[in-house]
Design an enzyme around this catalytic site. Structure first.
Site, PDB file in Angstrom:
ATOM      1  N   ASP A 228     -15.855 -41.245   8.725  1.00 26.18           N
ATOM      2  CA  ASP A 228     -16.238 -42.531   8.158  1.00 26.18           C
ATOM      3  C   ASP A 228     -15.159 -43.526   8.604  1.00 26.18           C
ATOM      4  OD1 ASP A 228     -17.409 -44.454   6.366  1.00 26.18           O
ATOM      5  OD2 ASP A 228     -15.790 -44.004   4.954  1.00 26.18           O
ATOM      6  N   LEU A 229     -15.462 -44.797   8.536  1.00 22.00           N
ATOM      7  CA  LEU A 229     -14.472 -45.805   8.965  1.00 22.00           C
ATOM      8  C   LEU A 229     -13.759 -46.469   7.778  1.00 22.00           C
ATOM      9  CD1 LEU A 229     -13.157 -47.792  10.999  1.00 22.00           C
ATOM     10  CD2 LEU A 229     -15.215 -49.191  10.772  1.00 22.00           C
ATOM     11  N   ASP A 230     -14.548 -47.217   6.994  1.00 22.66           N
ATOM     12  CA  ASP A 230     -13.965 -48.055   5.943  1.00 22.66           C
ATOM     13  C   ASP A 230     -13.323 -47.199   4.849  1.00 22.66           C
ATOM     14  OD1 ASP A 230     -14.937 -50.538   7.073  1.00 22.66           O
ATOM     15  OD2 ASP A 230     -16.931 -49.931   6.419  1.00 22.66           O
TER      16      ASP A 230
ATOM     17  N   SER B  56     -20.246 -44.353  10.380  1.00 24.67           N
ATOM     18  CA  SER B  56     -20.043 -45.434   9.407  1.00 24.67           C
ATOM     19  C   SER B  56     -21.360 -46.141   9.124  1.00 24.67           C
ATOM     20  CB  SER B  56     -19.045 -46.445   9.979  1.00 24.67           C
ATOM     21  OG  SER B  56     -18.997 -47.594   9.168  1.00 24.67           O
ATOM     22  N   ALA B  57     -21.498 -46.669   7.905  1.00 24.19           N
ATOM     23  CA  ALA B  57     -22.689 -47.449   7.555  1.00 24.19           C
ATOM     24  C   ALA B  57     -22.539 -48.900   8.004  1.00 24.19           C
ATOM     25  CB  ALA B  57     -22.898 -47.409   6.043  1.00 24.19           C
ATOM     26  N   SER B  58     -21.364 -49.218   8.537  1.00 27.58           N
ATOM     27  CA  SER B  58     -21.074 -50.625   8.841  1.00 27.58           C
ATOM     28  C   SER B  58     -21.521 -51.060  10.223  1.00 27.58           C
ATOM     29  CB  SER B  58     -19.579 -50.879   8.711  1.00 27.58           C
ATOM     30  OG  SER B  58     -19.287 -52.192   9.154  1.00 27.58           O
ATOM     31  N   LYS B  59     -22.208 -52.206  10.250  1.00 22.85           N
ATOM     32  CA  LYS B  59     -22.626 -52.780  11.538  1.00 22.85           C
ATOM     33  C   LYS B  59     -21.428 -53.410  12.241  1.00 22.85           C
ATOM     34  CE  LYS B  59     -27.325 -53.369  10.007  1.00 22.85           C
ATOM     35  NZ  LYS B  59     -27.942 -53.952   8.843  1.00 22.85           N
ATOM     36  N   ASN B  60     -20.337 -53.600  11.511  1.00 25.08           N
ATOM     37  CA  ASN B  60     -19.109 -54.156  12.098  1.00 25.08           C
ATOM     38  C   ASN B  60     -18.201 -53.057  12.672  1.00 25.08           C
ATOM     39  OD1 ASN B  60     -19.273 -57.092  11.281  1.00 25.08           O
ATOM     40  ND2 ASN B  60     -19.463 -56.146   9.272  1.00 25.08           N
TER      41      ASN B  60
ATOM     42  N   GLU C 140     -14.585 -38.464   4.581  1.00 26.39           N
ATOM     43  CA  GLU C 140     -15.124 -39.584   3.799  1.00 26.39           C
ATOM     44  C   GLU C 140     -14.241 -39.996   2.624  1.00 26.39           C
ATOM     45  OE1 GLU C 140     -17.391 -41.733   3.029  1.00 26.39           O
ATOM     46  OE2 GLU C 140     -18.897 -41.482   4.589  1.00 26.39           O
ATOM     47  N   ASP C 141     -14.338 -41.272   2.231  1.00 25.10           N
ATOM     48  CA  ASP C 141     -13.635 -41.731   1.022  1.00 25.10           C
ATOM     49  C   ASP C 141     -14.612 -42.109  -0.090  1.00 25.10           C
ATOM     50  OD1 ASP C 141     -14.616 -44.052   2.344  1.00 25.10           O
ATOM     51  OD2 ASP C 141     -13.280 -45.276   1.105  1.00 25.10           O
TER      52      ASP C 141
ATOM     53  N   LYS D 239     -19.072 -48.252  -2.274  1.00 23.96           N
ATOM     54  CA  LYS D 239     -18.460 -47.621  -1.107  1.00 23.96           C
ATOM     55  C   LYS D 239     -19.460 -46.743  -0.363  1.00 23.96           C
ATOM     56  CE  LYS D 239     -13.596 -47.544  -2.416  1.00 23.96           C
ATOM     57  NZ  LYS D 239     -12.452 -46.685  -2.773  1.00 23.96           N
ATOM     58  N   GLY D 240     -19.542 -46.940   0.931  1.00 18.53           N
ATOM     59  CA  GLY D 240     -20.371 -46.081   1.782  1.00 18.53           C
ATOM     60  C   GLY D 240     -21.815 -46.511   1.903  1.00 18.53           C
TER      61      GLY D 240
ATOM     62  N   ARG E 287     -25.161 -52.750   3.373  1.00 22.03           N
ATOM     63  CA  ARG E 287     -24.941 -54.122   2.901  1.00 22.03           C
ATOM     64  C   ARG E 287     -26.013 -54.528   1.883  1.00 22.03           C
ATOM     65  NH1 ARG E 287     -24.573 -58.158   7.819  1.00 22.03           N
ATOM     66  NH2 ARG E 287     -23.270 -56.447   8.563  1.00 22.03           N
TER      67      ARG E 287
ATOM     68  N   LYS F  49     -26.302 -43.421   3.589  1.00 17.67           N
ATOM     69  CA  LYS F  49     -25.652 -42.489   2.669  1.00 17.67           C
ATOM     70  C   LYS F  49     -26.080 -42.840   1.238  1.00 17.67           C
ATOM     71  CE  LYS F  49     -21.729 -42.801   5.823  1.00 17.67           C
ATOM     72  NZ  LYS F  49     -20.340 -43.236   6.037  1.00 17.67           N
TER      73      LYS F  49
ATOM     74  N   THR G 254     -10.366 -51.177   5.337  1.00 19.47           N
ATOM     75  CA  THR G 254     -11.401 -52.207   5.239  1.00 19.47           C
ATOM     76  C   THR G 254     -12.242 -52.046   3.979  1.00 19.47           C
ATOM     77  OG1 THR G 254     -12.412 -50.808   6.908  1.00 19.47           O
ATOM     78  CG2 THR G 254     -11.782 -53.040   7.604  1.00 19.47           C
TER      79      THR G 254
HETATM   80  C1  BG6 Z   1     -19.634 -48.950   4.686  1.00 13.90           C
HETATM   81  C2  BG6 Z   1     -18.794 -49.518   3.574  1.00 13.90           C
HETATM   82  O1  BG6 Z   1     -18.818 -48.292   5.600  1.00 13.90           O
HETATM   83  O2  BG6 Z   1     -20.326 -49.989   5.373  1.00 13.90           O
HETATM   84  C3  BG6 Z   1     -19.628 -50.378   2.654  1.00 13.90           C
HETATM   85  O3  BG6 Z   1     -18.198 -48.446   2.851  1.00 13.90           O
HETATM   86  C4  BG6 Z   1     -20.360 -51.441   3.457  1.00 13.90           C
HETATM   87  O4  BG6 Z   1     -18.787 -50.958   1.679  1.00 13.90           O
HETATM   88  C5  BG6 Z   1     -21.189 -50.769   4.544  1.00 13.90           C
HETATM   89  O5  BG6 Z   1     -21.214 -52.208   2.610  1.00 13.90           O
HETATM   90  C6  BG6 Z   1     -21.964 -51.768   5.414  1.00 13.90           C
HETATM   91  O6  BG6 Z   1     -21.066 -52.511   6.181  1.00 13.90           O
HETATM   92  P1  BG6 Z   1     -21.391 -53.853   6.943  1.00 13.90           P
HETATM   93  O7  BG6 Z   1     -20.086 -54.168   7.661  1.00 13.90           O
HETATM   94  O8  BG6 Z   1     -22.498 -53.566   7.904  1.00 13.90           O
HETATM   95  O9  BG6 Z   1     -21.751 -54.869   5.937  1.00 13.90           O
HETATM   96 MG    MG Z   2     -15.738 -45.414   3.469  1.00 14.19          MG
END
Ligand code: BG6
Ligand code: MG
Length: 223
Positions: free
Chosen positions: A11-13, A118-122, A173-174, A47-48, A51, A149, A19
């Site tokens: 996982d990233l964040d 990671s679930a994050s698009k960033n 994972e956190d 967390k996880g 958005r 997740k 982050t």
């Molecule tokens: C997960 C984070 O990695 O990504 C969440 O733990 C976050 O907190 C999710 O909402 C989506 O990220 P993003 O950057 O696409 O808004």
């Molecule tokens: Mg995380």
């Protein structure tokens, strides 16, 4: 023969860099603009998760907000992401959490594959800013994952890319949602955090400085 893992999925964040804190600050700012207060305890539920799922949980704190149109929700989600992007603009390799680069290096040297789940698009931008892109053999594209997740999809997609059996993979994972996803995938779960939130992890450490590849593999092999 001792069991040896084929793939680590990170996982990233909150695992590779802090982050998770920036996501919290950005959601807190957005919530405030809606007249809603959130605290760190509530943030554990965010967390996880994606958005939009995070936004829905915040809106549910004030039921009259739930009647909002999809367009308004999209605007709020975008707004949160704008707050978030200003925070991650400052990220440099100094923000890699303790022990993480050493761990990635060791895994790579031992010819075990590394993926980002990671679930994050960033995520790709953050990994690039940290200077870690070269450690990753594969990054799951959060935009293509249909079920976030705690569904196992984020993790199974990574294993499927390499054609590895899920039992040969380790997820790190956190978040409680992330640990549940790894366990439901049939992988070995490593949690970073406290036992109140992550008691379902197969192996739990309190912070990233406690992560040690040999120890993780030893635990994985003895499961
Ligand atoms: C997960 C984070 O990695 O990504 C969440 O733990 C976050 O907190 C999710 O909402 C989506 O990220 P993003 O950057 O696409 O808004
Ligand atoms: Mg995380």
């Amino acid at each position: 023969m001792t069991k040896y893992p084929k793939l680590f999925i990170f996982d990233l964040d909150g695992v590779i860099t802090d982050t998770a804190e920036y996501h919290y600050l950005a959601w807190k700012q957005l919530a405030q603009s809606l007249g809603v207060t959130i605290d760190r305890q509530f943030n554990e539920k965010l967390k996880g998760i994606s958005r939009m799922d995070s936004l829905e949980k915040i809106l549910a704190l004030k039921p009259e907000l739930l009647t909002m149109s999809m367009e308004e929700k999209q605007q709020l989600a975008t707004q949160k992401n704008e707050y978030y992007k200003t925070l991650i603009n400052q990220i440099t390799p100094k923000d890699i959490l303790p022990g993480i680069e050493k761990l990635l290096k060791e895994i790579q040297e031992n010819k075990i594959k590394i993926a980002l789940g990671s679930a994050s698009k960033n995520a790709p931008v953050v990994i690039d800013r940290l200077g870690l892109t070269n450690y990753f053999d594969y990054m799951v594209d959060a935009a293509k994952v249909k079920r976030g997740k705690p569904d196992p999809e984020t993790f199974t997609v990574a294993a499927d890319y390499f054609g590895f059996a899920y039992a040969d993979c380790i997820g790190v994972e956190d978040s409680a949602a992330g640990i549940e996803a790894i366990n439901r995938a049939g992988m070995f779960s490593v949690g970073i955090g406290d036992s109140e939130h992550l008691h379902e992890a197969d192996y739990l450490v309190s912070d990233t400085s406690q992560l040690n590849m040999d120890k993780i593999i030893e635990k994985f092999a003895s499961k």
